[in-house]
Enzyme design. Structure first.
Site, PDB file in Angstrom:
ATOM      1  NE  ARG A   1      -3.329   2.359   2.841  1.00 15.12           N
ATOM      2  CZ  ARG A   1      -3.057   3.214   3.840  1.00 15.12           C
ATOM      3  NH1 ARG A   1      -2.179   2.907   4.768  1.00 15.12           N
ATOM      4  NH2 ARG A   1      -3.686   4.365   3.908  1.00 15.12           N
TER       5      ARG A   1
ATOM      6  CG  HIS B   1      -0.499   9.091   3.583  1.00 15.60           C
ATOM      7  ND1 HIS B   1      -0.656   7.757   3.900  1.00 15.60           N
ATOM      8  CD2 HIS B   1       0.042   9.653   4.690  1.00 15.60           C
ATOM      9  CE1 HIS B   1      -0.238   7.531   5.141  1.00 15.60           C
ATOM     10  NE2 HIS B   1       0.197   8.669   5.641  1.00 15.60           N
TER      11      HIS B   1
ATOM     12  CD  GLU C   1      -3.743   7.889   9.838  1.00 11.37           C
ATOM     13  OE1 GLU C   1      -3.269   8.929  10.311  1.00 11.37           O
ATOM     14  OE2 GLU C   1      -3.263   6.771  10.068  1.00 11.37           O
TER      15      GLU C   1
ATOM     16  CG  ASN D   1      -4.496   3.641   9.020  1.00  9.58           C
ATOM     17  OD1 ASN D   1      -4.709   2.621   8.344  1.00  9.58           O
ATOM     18  ND2 ASN D   1      -3.958   4.721   8.519  1.00  9.58           N
TER      19      ASN D   1
ATOM     20  CE1 TYR E   1       0.790   3.158  13.665  1.00  8.44           C
ATOM     21  CE2 TYR E   1      -1.222   4.126  12.799  1.00  8.44           C
ATOM     22  CZ  TYR E   1       0.040   3.596  12.586  1.00  8.44           C
ATOM     23  OH  TYR E   1       0.545   3.499  11.316  1.00  8.44           O
TER      24      TYR E   1
ATOM     25  CD  GLU F   1      -0.951   4.095   8.174  1.00  7.54           C
ATOM     26  OE1 GLU F   1      -0.620   4.540   9.288  1.00  7.54           O
ATOM     27  OE2 GLU F   1      -1.140   4.802   7.170  1.00  7.54           O
TER      28      GLU F   1
HETATM   29  O1  IFM Z   1       3.509   7.690   9.911  1.00  9.98           O
HETATM   30  C1  IFM Z   1       2.141   7.760  10.127  1.00  9.98           C
HETATM   31  C2  IFM Z   1       1.385   7.551   8.846  1.00  9.98           C
HETATM   32  O2  IFM Z   1       1.756   8.473   7.888  1.00  9.98           O
HETATM   33  C3  IFM Z   1      -0.098   7.678   9.085  1.00  9.98           C
HETATM   34  N1  IFM Z   1      -0.537   6.882  10.189  1.00  9.98           N
HETATM   35  C4  IFM Z   1       0.222   6.930  11.407  1.00  9.98           C
HETATM   36  C5  IFM Z   1       1.691   6.725  11.120  1.00  9.98           C
HETATM   37  C6  IFM Z   1       2.502   6.770  12.424  1.00  9.98           C
HETATM   38  O3  IFM Z   1       2.372   8.002  13.039  1.00  9.98           O
END
Ligand code: IFM
Length: 470
Positions: free
Chosen positions: A79, A122, A167, A296, A298, A372
């Site tokens: 991706r 992005h 995002e 995504n 985290y 992600e």
């Molecule tokens: O590096 C970023 C990415 O560009 C978008 N999502 C989160 C990642 C980590 O911060």
């Protein structure tokens, strides 16, 4: 690490992700124009250590080597995002040389047996369009749809999976309200207008691509979170969690899947004029049916409005001044954190996936891909440049176990993309936060797979998580 091997469903898609500005470099080559990130990086103090993406991982000149790396990692899919300013330097006029770069990359990927997954946006808006108002104005949404059509004309014969935006929460709130991302504006009203115009641009692009290519797989990627009240028995904390969930999750999911903005969020921000930018028919465009949802993930967080619990807004709360303005504070829970200071909370991913399936994607029949997931840590290379990054490896393992649990719960998850293929330019943090499966020595541009990269290659090849001993 858990000791039982876990197999994923047949056809589960294993990949890794990157983004154009974070890896390409070649900022002034091939007719590329400035993006908002080129300009933001020139603002003293905007990006740590004065770093920028001028060279980054020099991927522009090293695609053959990087595709070989992907093969070594057994990736089935890659991706990557397209630099709008490379392909349309003024945001409107095609630049054949820039477009040809992506065409060559797609050919190299296909020759290597790797599925190209394109993200159209992005975060790197052409500066020329920011000069005309950026995402705060409606015309940018229309230009984005035109860009999508141009890229489809060039790549659509070979690229079958398209993500419109990556995002949009970050683009709108960090870029236009918090001012810590490009274009560095601190204007909450502009941020809300940007939310709407990003979503409108998404919808217009989906309509355009659908018209051109009814068989293409189309989606959007959202950064979603799990917002918990620090004290579930405290009304203020419940409201804090509602506000963060509203602005981080529902403000995007509701228009996409239900064709409406969440009433409570609209009420929270009524004084900022968002309703004025929404025109009749816009929500029908935004809620065009999707083929996939990219998630995504985290970390999640706990929130309070009690200043005694945590004196300053932090993290997500700090990043979204609209939430911070309501006195919302993030409360550290004592969980281990990554190099970014983000709490490591894999169980949040399972909860998030179940919630999405129940409330949004399930009823719409839309599969989910984790587009992600990953972690930055302070990597220490040995004399050969090898990084034995057991913490990152454990992070991936724990989150993949959470995905596996969600699958067992009945959530339709079809694939997983590690963030990131390479160490790269981590936006406002410059090059000092490393997320790669592969270490990049920025002096020499040498790439060396880390322990997590070697491990991920085995996972991808076997379609299973190995036991602790393997
Ligand atoms: O590096 C970023 C990415 O560009 C978008 N999502 C989160 C990642 C980590 O911060």
């Amino acid at each position: 690490m858990n000791s039982s091997p876990l197999t994923f469903p047949d056809g589960f898609l294993w990949g890794a992700a990157t983004a154009a500005y974070q890896i390409e470099g070649a900022a002034n080559e091939g007719g590329r124009g400035d993006s908002i990130w080129d300009v933001f990086c020139r603002v003293p103090g905007a990006v740590a250590y004065g770093h920028n993406g001028d060279v980054a991982c020099d991927h522009y000149h090293r695609t053959a080597e990087d595709v070989r790396l992907m093969q070594d990692l057994n990736l089935a899919a890659y991706r990557f995002s397209i630099s709008w300013a490379r392909c349309m330097p003024d945001g409107m006029t095609p630049n054949p040389e820039g477009i040809a770069f992506y065409s060559r990359l797609v050919d190299q990927l296909l020759a290597a047996g790797i599925t190209p997954w394109v993200t159209l946006y992005h975060w790197d808006l052409p500066q020329a369009l920011e000069d005309k108002g950026g995402w705060a104005v409606r015309e940018t949404a229309e230009h984005f749809a035109a860009f999508a059509a141009v890229m489809h004309e060039a790549l659509g014969d070979r690229v079958r999976i398209w993500t419109t935006l990556n995002e949009p929460w970050v683009s709108a709130f960090l870029g236009y309200a918090a001012g810590i991302h490009a274009p560095g504006r601190r204007d909450p009203a502009a941020a809300l207008a940007a939310v709407h115009h990003l979503l409108l641009g998404h919808g217009l692009a989906v309509s355009a691509l659908r018209r051109l290519d009814p068989e293409a797989t189309l989606g959007i990627t959202l950064n979603l979170t799990v917002a918990d009240p620090a004290d579930p028995g405290r009304e203020g904390d419940l409201d804090a969690a509602r506000r963060v969930d509203g602005q981080s999750n529902r403000l995007f999911l509701d228009p996409l899947f239900r064709g409406e903005y969440p009433a409570d969020v609209l009420a929270d921000v009524a004084h900022l004029g968002m309703a004025d930018v929404v025109r009749s028919g816009d929500l029908d465009i935004i809620s065009e049916p999707l083929d996939v949802l990219g998630v995504n993930y985290y970390h999640g967080d706990a929130f309070t409005t009690d200043p005694e619990r945590h004196p300053e807004p932090a993290g997500v709360a700090e990043a979204s001044p609209l939430v911070a303005a309501a006195g919302v504070r993030q409360v550290p829970r004592g969980l281990p954190v990554t190099g970014m200071g983000w709490e490591i909370q894999p169980e949040g991913l399972r909860r998030l996936l179940n919630r999405l399936q129940r409330e949004y994607t399930g009823p719409a029949g839309v599969p989910i891909y984790i587009t992600e997931n990953g972690a930055a840590f302070d990597d220490v290379p040995d004399a050969q440049g090898f990084v034995d990054d057991q913490a990152r490896l454990a992070f991936f393992d724990a989150h993949l176990r959470a995905v596996h649990e969600a699958l067992a719960d009945g959530v339709d998850v079809r694939g997983y993309f590690a963030w990131s293929l390479l160490d790269n330019f981590e936006w406002a943090f410059g090059y000092h936060q490393r997320f790669g499966l592969v270490r990049v020595d920025y002096e020499t541009q040498r790439r060396i797979p880390k322990a997590s990269g070697r491990w991920y290659a085995r996972v991808a090849a076997s379609n299973a998580l190995p036991t602790a001993k393997e």
